[in-house]
Write a protein that holds these residues in place. Structure first.
Motif, PDB file in Angstrom:
ATOM      1  N   ARG A  25       0.833  -1.209   0.000  1.00 28.48           N
ATOM      2  CA  ARG A  25       0.000   0.000   0.000  1.00 28.48           C
ATOM      3  C   ARG A  25       0.866   1.256   0.000  1.00 28.48           C
ATOM      4  O   ARG A  25       0.621   2.195  -0.754  1.00 28.48           O
ATOM      5  CB  ARG A  25      -0.922  -0.027   1.216  1.00 28.48           C
ATOM      6  CG  ARG A  25      -1.837   1.161   1.311  1.00 28.48           C
ATOM      7  CD  ARG A  25      -2.773   1.025   2.491  1.00 28.48           C
ATOM      8  NE  ARG A  25      -3.575   2.227   2.655  1.00 28.48           N
ATOM      9  CZ  ARG A  25      -4.346   2.463   3.691  1.00 28.48           C
ATOM     10  NH1 ARG A  25      -4.447   1.564   4.659  1.00 28.48           N
ATOM     11  NH2 ARG A  25      -5.032   3.579   3.774  1.00 28.48           N
ATOM     12  N   VAL A  26       1.909   1.259   0.838  1.00 29.26           N
ATOM     13  CA  VAL A  26       2.821   2.403   0.890  1.00 29.26           C
ATOM     14  C   VAL A  26       3.509   2.571  -0.461  1.00 29.26           C
ATOM     15  O   VAL A  26       3.607   3.685  -0.992  1.00 29.26           O
ATOM     16  CB  VAL A  26       3.856   2.229   2.023  1.00 29.26           C
ATOM     17  CG1 VAL A  26       4.933   3.309   1.954  1.00 29.26           C
ATOM     18  CG2 VAL A  26       3.177   2.240   3.393  1.00 29.26           C
ATOM     19  N   THR A  28       2.492   1.679  -3.429  1.00 29.51           N
ATOM     20  CA  THR A  28       1.537   2.195  -4.410  1.00 29.51           C
ATOM     21  C   THR A  28       1.264   3.683  -4.189  1.00 29.51           C
ATOM     22  O   THR A  28       1.289   4.474  -5.139  1.00 29.51           O
ATOM     23  CB  THR A  28       0.223   1.401  -4.339  1.00 29.51           C
ATOM     24  OG1 THR A  28       0.500   0.032  -4.662  1.00 29.51           O
ATOM     25  CG2 THR A  28      -0.816   1.944  -5.295  1.00 29.51           C
ATOM     26  N   GLU A  29       0.998   4.068  -2.946  1.00 31.10           N
ATOM     27  CA  GLU A  29       0.692   5.473  -2.648  1.00 31.10           C
ATOM     28  C   GLU A  29       1.829   6.396  -3.077  1.00 31.10           C
ATOM     29  O   GLU A  29       1.597   7.426  -3.710  1.00 31.10           O
ATOM     30  CB  GLU A  29       0.429   5.643  -1.148  1.00 31.10           C
ATOM     31  CG  GLU A  29      -0.846   5.007  -0.679  1.00 31.10           C
ATOM     32  CD  GLU A  29      -0.950   4.897   0.834  1.00 31.10           C
ATOM     33  OE1 GLU A  29      -2.071   4.622   1.299  1.00 31.10           O
ATOM     34  OE2 GLU A  29       0.066   5.066   1.553  1.00 31.10           O
ATOM     35  N   GLU A  32       2.501   6.447  -6.991  1.00 29.98           N
ATOM     36  CA  GLU A  32       1.486   7.230  -7.696  1.00 29.98           C
ATOM     37  C   GLU A  32       1.688   8.724  -7.480  1.00 29.98           C
ATOM     38  O   GLU A  32       1.529   9.518  -8.400  1.00 29.98           O
ATOM     39  CB  GLU A  32       0.085   6.811  -7.256  1.00 29.98           C
ATOM     40  CG  GLU A  32      -0.322   5.457  -7.807  1.00 29.98           C
ATOM     41  CD  GLU A  32      -1.692   4.997  -7.331  1.00 29.98           C
ATOM     42  OE1 GLU A  32      -2.331   5.705  -6.515  1.00 29.98           O
ATOM     43  OE2 GLU A  32      -2.109   3.910  -7.760  1.00 29.98           O
ATOM     44  N   ARG A  33       2.055   9.110  -6.276  1.00 28.91           N
ATOM     45  CA  ARG A  33       2.221  10.549  -5.988  1.00 28.91           C
ATOM     46  C   ARG A  33       3.515  11.107  -6.573  1.00 28.91           C
ATOM     47  O   ARG A  33       3.552  12.236  -7.053  1.00 28.91           O
ATOM     48  CB  ARG A  33       2.185  10.796  -4.481  1.00 28.91           C
ATOM     49  CG  ARG A  33       2.325  12.279  -4.158  1.00 28.91           C
ATOM     50  CD  ARG A  33       1.999  12.577  -2.728  1.00 28.91           C
ATOM     51  NE  ARG A  33       2.164  13.981  -2.437  1.00 28.91           N
ATOM     52  CZ  ARG A  33       1.202  14.883  -2.434  1.00 28.91           C
ATOM     53  NH1 ARG A  33      -0.030  14.524  -2.712  1.00 28.91           N
ATOM     54  NH2 ARG A  33       1.458  16.137  -2.133  1.00 28.91           N
ATOM     55  N   TRP A  74       1.821  17.950   3.812  1.00 27.07           N
ATOM     56  CA  TRP A  74       1.470  16.625   3.295  1.00 27.07           C
ATOM     57  C   TRP A  74       2.298  15.559   3.988  1.00 27.07           C
ATOM     58  O   TRP A  74       1.768  14.523   4.412  1.00 27.07           O
ATOM     59  CB  TRP A  74       1.673  16.545   1.777  1.00 27.07           C
ATOM     60  CG  TRP A  74       1.186  15.236   1.238  1.00 27.07           C
ATOM     61  CD1 TRP A  74      -0.088  14.958   0.840  1.00 27.07           C
ATOM     62  CD2 TRP A  74       1.931  14.024   1.088  1.00 27.07           C
ATOM     63  NE1 TRP A  74      -0.171  13.633   0.439  1.00 27.07           N
ATOM     64  CE2 TRP A  74       1.060  13.043   0.589  1.00 27.07           C
ATOM     65  CE3 TRP A  74       3.249  13.670   1.331  1.00 27.07           C
ATOM     66  CZ2 TRP A  74       1.454  11.738   0.323  1.00 27.07           C
ATOM     67  CZ3 TRP A  74       3.662  12.365   1.068  1.00 27.07           C
ATOM     68  CH2 TRP A  74       2.770  11.418   0.569  1.00 27.07           C
ATOM     69  N   TYR A  78       1.041  12.451   6.252  1.00 22.88           N
ATOM     70  CA  TYR A  78       1.336  11.080   5.811  1.00 22.88           C
ATOM     71  C   TYR A  78       2.103  10.323   6.895  1.00 22.88           C
ATOM     72  O   TYR A  78       1.813   9.162   7.167  1.00 22.88           O
ATOM     73  CB  TYR A  78       2.124  11.104   4.491  1.00 22.88           C
ATOM     74  CG  TYR A  78       2.190   9.744   3.842  1.00 22.88           C
ATOM     75  CD1 TYR A  78       1.034   9.099   3.402  1.00 22.88           C
ATOM     76  CD2 TYR A  78       3.398   9.093   3.673  1.00 22.88           C
ATOM     77  CE1 TYR A  78       1.086   7.845   2.816  1.00 22.88           C
ATOM     78  CE2 TYR A  78       3.463   7.845   3.085  1.00 22.88           C
ATOM     79  CZ  TYR A  78       2.305   7.224   2.664  1.00 22.88           C
ATOM     80  OH  TYR A  78       2.359   5.980   2.091  1.00 22.88           O
ATOM     81  N   GLU A  81      -0.302   9.254   9.488  1.00 25.16           N
ATOM     82  CA  GLU A  81      -1.087   8.117   8.989  1.00 25.16           C
ATOM     83  C   GLU A  81      -0.272   6.828   9.066  1.00 25.16           C
ATOM     84  O   GLU A  81      -0.790   5.781   9.482  1.00 25.16           O
ATOM     85  CB  GLU A  81      -1.532   8.384   7.542  1.00 25.16           C
ATOM     86  CG  GLU A  81      -2.193   7.212   6.858  1.00 25.16           C
ATOM     87  CD  GLU A  81      -3.496   6.775   7.514  1.00 25.16           C
ATOM     88  OE1 GLU A  81      -3.902   5.614   7.261  1.00 25.16           O
ATOM     89  OE2 GLU A  81      -4.105   7.546   8.275  1.00 25.16           O
TER      90      GLU A  81
END
Length: 101
Positions: A25-26, A28-29, A32-33, A74, A78, A81
């Protein structure tokens, strides 16, 4: 240009290992960013620190991204999170100014 490194633990404070999906998940995030990511996950690094006379350690993996500018807000959100997801008091997220050669 900045190199941003995120140091993530392999297990929570009770010793329970996180599954691969948490790191996926990390990955991918961030990819993508930021358009790409480097992850050092095959041979964990060991982090060691002292708190109040007690020595602690974590086996960690490292994720890196390159960013032209640092969006402080940001990254603070993050990191918070990630601390929640990985059940940590603090996760190290650091930026190093780099010169592309």
């Amino acid at each position: 240009m900045h190199l941003v490194q995120i140091l993530l633990p392999l297990s929570d404070n009770a010793g329970r290992r996180f599954d691969g999906a948490a790191y996926g998940r990390v990955r991918t995030e961030l990819s993508e960013r930021f358009g790409g990511i480097t992850s050092f996950t095959r041979a964990p690094a060991e982090g060691v620190w002292k708190e109040g006379g007690h020595t602690s350690h974590d086996d960690i993996v490292v994720f890196e991204v390159m960013a032209r500018e640092i969006d402080q807000g940001w990254w603070e959100n993050y990191r918070a999170e990630l601390e929640r997801r990985f059940r940590q008091e603090t996760i190290v997220v650091r930026a190093i100014k780099v010169e592309m050669l």
